[in-house]
Design an enzyme around this catalytic site. Structure first.
Site, PDB file in Angstrom:
ATOM      1  N   HIS A  29       0.855  -1.200   0.000  1.00 21.11           N
ATOM      2  CA  HIS A  29       0.000   0.000   0.000  1.00 21.11           C
ATOM      3  C   HIS A  29       0.884   1.240   0.000  1.00 21.11           C
ATOM      4  O   HIS A  29       1.687   1.454   0.916  1.00 21.11           O
ATOM      5  CB  HIS A  29      -0.936   0.004   1.210  1.00 21.11           C
ATOM      6  CG  HIS A  29      -2.103  -0.909   1.029  1.00 21.11           C
ATOM      7  ND1 HIS A  29      -2.722  -1.561   2.061  1.00 21.11           N
ATOM      8  CD2 HIS A  29      -2.771  -1.269  -0.112  1.00 21.11           C
ATOM      9  CE1 HIS A  29      -3.729  -2.282   1.573  1.00 21.11           C
ATOM     10  NE2 HIS A  29      -3.774  -2.126   0.260  1.00 21.11           N
ATOM     11  N   TYR A  57     -11.761  -6.446   9.732  1.00 21.73           N
ATOM     12  CA  TYR A  57     -12.882  -6.391   8.795  1.00 21.73           C
ATOM     13  C   TYR A  57     -12.618  -7.449   7.736  1.00 21.73           C
ATOM     14  O   TYR A  57     -11.471  -7.646   7.336  1.00 21.73           O
ATOM     15  CB  TYR A  57     -13.057  -5.007   8.141  1.00 21.73           C
ATOM     16  CG  TYR A  57     -11.786  -4.372   7.609  1.00 21.73           C
ATOM     17  CD1 TYR A  57     -11.224  -4.782   6.399  1.00 21.73           C
ATOM     18  CD2 TYR A  57     -11.146  -3.347   8.295  1.00 21.73           C
ATOM     19  CE1 TYR A  57     -10.067  -4.181   5.906  1.00 21.73           C
ATOM     20  CE2 TYR A  57      -9.990  -2.750   7.823  1.00 21.73           C
ATOM     21  CZ  TYR A  57      -9.461  -3.181   6.626  1.00 21.73           C
ATOM     22  OH  TYR A  57      -8.310  -2.604   6.154  1.00 21.73           O
ATOM     23  N   ARG A 101      -3.016   4.975  -2.435  1.00 24.08           N
ATOM     24  CA  ARG A 101      -2.914   3.637  -1.839  1.00 24.08           C
ATOM     25  C   ARG A 101      -2.624   2.542  -2.882  1.00 24.08           C
ATOM     26  O   ARG A 101      -1.956   1.558  -2.592  1.00 24.08           O
ATOM     27  CB  ARG A 101      -4.255   3.321  -1.166  1.00 24.08           C
ATOM     28  CG  ARG A 101      -4.486   1.878  -0.739  1.00 24.08           C
ATOM     29  CD  ARG A 101      -5.848   1.776  -0.086  1.00 24.08           C
ATOM     30  NE  ARG A 101      -6.347   0.422   0.047  1.00 24.08           N
ATOM     31  CZ  ARG A 101      -6.350  -0.265   1.190  1.00 24.08           C
ATOM     32  NH1 ARG A 101      -5.855   0.246   2.287  1.00 24.08           N
ATOM     33  NH2 ARG A 101      -6.875  -1.475   1.245  1.00 24.08           N
ATOM     34  N   TYR A 120      -2.072   1.692   9.247  1.00 22.64           N
ATOM     35  CA  TYR A 120      -1.681   1.849  10.624  1.00 22.64           C
ATOM     36  C   TYR A 120      -2.718   1.142  11.479  1.00 22.64           C
ATOM     37  O   TYR A 120      -3.697   0.636  10.942  1.00 22.64           O
ATOM     38  CB  TYR A 120      -1.645   3.354  11.008  1.00 22.64           C
ATOM     39  CG  TYR A 120      -2.966   4.061  10.850  1.00 22.64           C
ATOM     40  CD1 TYR A 120      -3.857   4.198  11.938  1.00 22.64           C
ATOM     41  CD2 TYR A 120      -3.371   4.580   9.618  1.00 22.64           C
ATOM     42  CE1 TYR A 120      -5.071   4.837  11.788  1.00 22.64           C
ATOM     43  CE2 TYR A 120      -4.598   5.207   9.472  1.00 22.64           C
ATOM     44  CZ  TYR A 120      -5.436   5.326  10.557  1.00 22.64           C
ATOM     45  OH  TYR A 120      -6.656   5.953  10.413  1.00 22.64           O
ATOM     46  N   GLU A 154       0.168  -4.443  11.142  1.00 24.11           N
ATOM     47  CA  GLU A 154      -0.241  -3.046  10.952  1.00 24.11           C
ATOM     48  C   GLU A 154       0.567  -2.218  11.940  1.00 24.11           C
ATOM     49  O   GLU A 154       0.352  -2.309  13.159  1.00 24.11           O
ATOM     50  CB  GLU A 154      -1.740  -2.869  11.218  1.00 24.11           C
ATOM     51  CG  GLU A 154      -2.645  -3.626  10.252  1.00 24.11           C
ATOM     52  CD  GLU A 154      -2.814  -2.942   8.906  1.00 24.11           C
ATOM     53  OE1 GLU A 154      -2.265  -1.832   8.714  1.00 24.11           O
ATOM     54  OE2 GLU A 154      -3.500  -3.524   8.052  1.00 24.11           O
ATOM     55  N   ASN A 214      -3.692  -5.212  -2.585  1.00 25.38           N
ATOM     56  CA  ASN A 214      -4.012  -6.136  -1.492  1.00 25.38           C
ATOM     57  C   ASN A 214      -5.469  -6.606  -1.550  1.00 25.38           C
ATOM     58  O   ASN A 214      -6.044  -7.021  -0.552  1.00 25.38           O
ATOM     59  CB  ASN A 214      -3.708  -5.501  -0.135  1.00 25.38           C
ATOM     60  CG  ASN A 214      -3.195  -6.536   0.865  1.00 25.38           C
ATOM     61  OD1 ASN A 214      -2.499  -7.481   0.478  1.00 25.38           O
ATOM     62  ND2 ASN A 214      -3.531  -6.381   2.142  1.00 25.38           N
ATOM     63  N   HIS A 271       2.269  -3.347   6.899  1.00 20.48           N
ATOM     64  CA  HIS A 271       1.293  -2.303   6.539  1.00 20.48           C
ATOM     65  C   HIS A 271       1.229  -1.287   7.682  1.00 20.48           C
ATOM     66  O   HIS A 271       1.837  -1.462   8.725  1.00 20.48           O
ATOM     67  CB  HIS A 271      -0.107  -2.916   6.382  1.00 20.48           C
ATOM     68  CG  HIS A 271      -0.311  -3.713   5.142  1.00 20.48           C
ATOM     69  ND1 HIS A 271      -1.154  -3.316   4.143  1.00 20.48           N
ATOM     70  CD2 HIS A 271       0.216  -4.902   4.735  1.00 20.48           C
ATOM     71  CE1 HIS A 271      -1.152  -4.224   3.169  1.00 20.48           C
ATOM     72  NE2 HIS A 271      -0.326  -5.209   3.503  1.00 20.48           N
ATOM     73  N   ARG A 311       0.739   4.530   0.473  1.00 19.15           N
ATOM     74  CA  ARG A 311       0.852   5.631   1.445  1.00 19.15           C
ATOM     75  C   ARG A 311       1.366   5.194   2.812  1.00 19.15           C
ATOM     76  O   ARG A 311       1.585   6.026   3.685  1.00 19.15           O
ATOM     77  CB  ARG A 311      -0.513   6.289   1.601  1.00 19.15           C
ATOM     78  CG  ARG A 311      -1.596   5.363   2.158  1.00 19.15           C
ATOM     79  CD  ARG A 311      -2.949   6.017   2.002  1.00 19.15           C
ATOM     80  NE  ARG A 311      -4.037   5.157   2.426  1.00 19.15           N
ATOM     81  CZ  ARG A 311      -5.322   5.481   2.275  1.00 19.15           C
ATOM     82  NH1 ARG A 311      -5.655   6.622   1.705  1.00 19.15           N
ATOM     83  NH2 ARG A 311      -6.264   4.671   2.669  1.00 19.15           N
ATOM     84  N   GLU A 312       1.566   3.890   2.994  1.00 23.99           N
ATOM     85  CA  GLU A 312       1.966   3.366   4.305  1.00 23.99           C
ATOM     86  C   GLU A 312       3.492   3.350   4.391  1.00 23.99           C
ATOM     87  O   GLU A 312       4.137   2.304   4.414  1.00 23.99           O
ATOM     88  CB  GLU A 312       1.327   1.982   4.486  1.00 23.99           C
ATOM     89  CG  GLU A 312      -0.197   2.085   4.447  1.00 23.99           C
ATOM     90  CD  GLU A 312      -0.933   0.756   4.298  1.00 23.99           C
ATOM     91  OE1 GLU A 312      -0.290  -0.303   4.396  1.00 23.99           O
ATOM     92  OE2 GLU A 312      -2.160   0.780   4.068  1.00 23.99           O
TER      93      GLU A 312
HETATM   94  O1  0X9 Z   1      -7.159  -3.776   4.251  1.00 26.37           O
HETATM   95  C1  0X9 Z   1      -5.988  -4.163   4.111  1.00 26.37           C
HETATM   96  O2  0X9 Z   1      -5.527  -4.496   3.031  1.00 26.37           O
HETATM   97  C2  0X9 Z   1      -5.094  -4.218   5.347  1.00 26.37           C
HETATM   98  N1  0X9 Z   1      -5.280  -3.031   6.148  1.00 26.37           N
HETATM   99  S1  0X9 Z   1      -4.773  -1.576   5.578  1.00 26.37           S
HETATM  100  O3  0X9 Z   1      -5.260  -0.562   6.501  1.00 26.37           O
HETATM  101  N2  0X9 Z   1      -3.189  -1.524   5.633  1.00 26.37           N
HETATM  102  O4  0X9 Z   1      -5.229  -1.405   4.251  1.00 26.37           O
HETATM  103  C3  0X9 Z   1      -5.452  -5.424   6.170  1.00 26.37           C
HETATM  104  C4  0X9 Z   1      -5.354  -6.736   5.443  1.00 26.37           C
HETATM  105  C5  0X9 Z   1      -5.633  -7.883   6.353  1.00 26.37           C
HETATM  106  N3  0X9 Z   1      -5.672  -9.145   5.676  1.00 26.37           N
HETATM  107  C6  0X9 Z   1      -6.769  -9.681   5.113  1.00 26.37           C
HETATM  108  N4  0X9 Z   1      -7.930  -9.127   5.178  1.00 26.37           N
HETATM  109  N5  0X9 Z   1      -6.633 -10.831   4.498  1.00 26.37           N
HETATM  110 ZN    ZN Z   2      -2.097  -1.531   3.989  1.00 29.07          ZN
END
Ligand code: 0X9
Ligand code: ZN
Length: 409
Positions: free
Chosen positions: A171, A346, A223, A296, A369, A241, A294, A173-174
């Protein structure tokens, strides 16, 4: 999505290379949402940038433009009965503030007080390879815009020894994520540690080079990748992702090219995710550990993330190690990281961690994270690189030792 002339001219302005201006944009955090409130808020996901999405049982972090848009947002929230507070009053000022922080070009010695551009990250690992006969770098292919994606290989342990895979910066911006990859590399190579005698390491510090450079040069909040699937609104990029072929597009991803979680036209549509896939599939033995950095939120996420209550068969040992890792981490600077199942953050399908576990077959897979919990969010000040690295390394000492132990069982 309603597209006005103003929006089109804004898009043209951005396409012409003028940096996106976030002056007085605010980050707001809602109260903990119930199911109805989270569904209501999800309707705003196309209009606003959700730094943390709206899901039941969680608060959402939403970037809101100033002026009438903010007033309208506040009015809508009041109507829906959703409380919120402003946690960053001026995102633009925060970005500008960081621009004035120290940034010296990489000169053969990495320092952990600044965020380096993609080419410097490559130069850093190439320099390590030139100076050590047990280190190599390999190109795993080019990004959409032709940037070289380079992996650092530390193969002192030798053929047949357990492989560890670390991917950072998918990602854009991270920014703390690529910095943490370099910190882990630097720590591994310090003389007092011996992990490299027993484990082979494969580390990709910059997994989304085009997005990362775009976030440095044009839009700090970018992102996605920078591919182009012909959006009539000129929206570019895919969330890399959400682009992996494991329960692809089943949850937490969008079919709308203009959203930040656009999963792409099909799994592995992105050259960056294909490059990574092909590299890790060729590793022998299959990595015992696959990690994704990743930010945050300070979480140590374990699989699966594509649905609630979907766990790998050995989830107990994965979960236990996450719980132990965050204890080590907290000892260093007192930062609490939550070791939770990804879907409990989530549900979101098509992420690389799930693929590393479900398809590649890594015994342990995590998404970490990194700092912080929203005070700066993605715009983590560079003076937090060093302490973040120290605590992350402490956790990894335990994790890497466990990889050695389980491989010797
Ligand atoms: O949403 C994401 O891709 C990740 N969080 S972020 O805030 N860095 O974008 C979390 C990914 C966790 N992994 C899965 N859901 N498989
Ligand atoms: Zn991320």
């Amino acid at each position: 999505m309603k597209v006005s002339l103003i929006l089109l001219s804004t898009l043209a302005f951005v396409a012409a290379g003028n940096p996106t201006n976030y002056a007085e944009y605010k980050l707001v955090r809602t109260s903990i949402l119930n199911t109805k409130q989270s569904l209501t808020l999800q309707k705003y996901e196309e209009e606003f940038d959700f730094w943390r999405p709206a899901r039941p049982g969680m608060s959402a972090d939403i970037m809101v433009p100033p002026g009438t848009k903010f007033l309208k947002f506040a009015q809508n929230m009041r109507r829906e009965g959703i409380d919120f507070s402003v946690i960053i009053p001026d995102i633009g000022a925060m970005i500008e503030n960081q621009k004035s922080a120290k940034s010296a070009p990489y000169d053969g010695k990495i320092s952990f007080d600044q965020y380096y551009p993609h080419d410097d990250l490559n130069a850093y690992i190439d320099d390590l390879a030139a100076a050590n006969d047990f280190i190599n770098t390999v190109s795993i292919g080019q990004s959409h815009e032709g940037r070289d994606m380079r992996v650092l290989q530390i193969t002192k342990a030798g053929p047949g020894k357990p492989n560890v895979w670390i991917e950072a910066g998918i990602h854009a911006r991270e920014w703390i994520a690529p910095a943490m990859a370099t910190f882990i590399i630097d720590s591994l190579l310090k003389n007092e540690t011996t992990f490299i005698n027993d484990l082979n390491f494969h580390i990709l510090p910059s997994a989304n080079p085009d997005g990362y450079m775009y976030s440095r040069e044009h839009d700090r909040m970018w992102r996605k990748t920078r591919s182009d699937y012909g959006s009539i609104f000129l929206c570019k990029g895919v969330d890399p992702n959400r682009n992996w072929d494991y329960h692809f597009a089943e949850s937490g991803a969008s079919n709308n090219k203009c959203t930040d979680t656009y999963h792409g036209p099909e799994a592995f549509s992105e050259v960056e995710t294909r490059n990574i896939r092909d590299y890790v599939l060729a590793l022998d033995p299959v990595p015992v550990l696959a990690e994704c950095f990743h930010s945050y939120s300070q979480l140590w996420l374990w699989p699966y993330g594509y649905a609630y209550n979907a766990y790998p068969e050995n989830y107990q040992e994965i979960k236990t190690l996450a719980e132990e890792a965050v204890v080590e981490l907290e000892k260093v600077h007192g930062k609490k990281f939550d070791p939770i199942n990804s879907a409990d953050l989530y549900p979101a399908a098509g992420a690389s961690d799930d693929w590393y576990k479900g398809v590649l077959g890594a015994r342990f897979a995590y998404t970490v994270e990194l700092r912080d919990t929203g005070l700066h969010g993605f715009i983590l000040p560079p003076d937090q690189i060093q302490p973040s690295g120290e605590e992350l390394w402490a956790a990894h000492k335990l994790v890497f030792q466990r990889m050695i132990d389980v491989s010797n069982e």
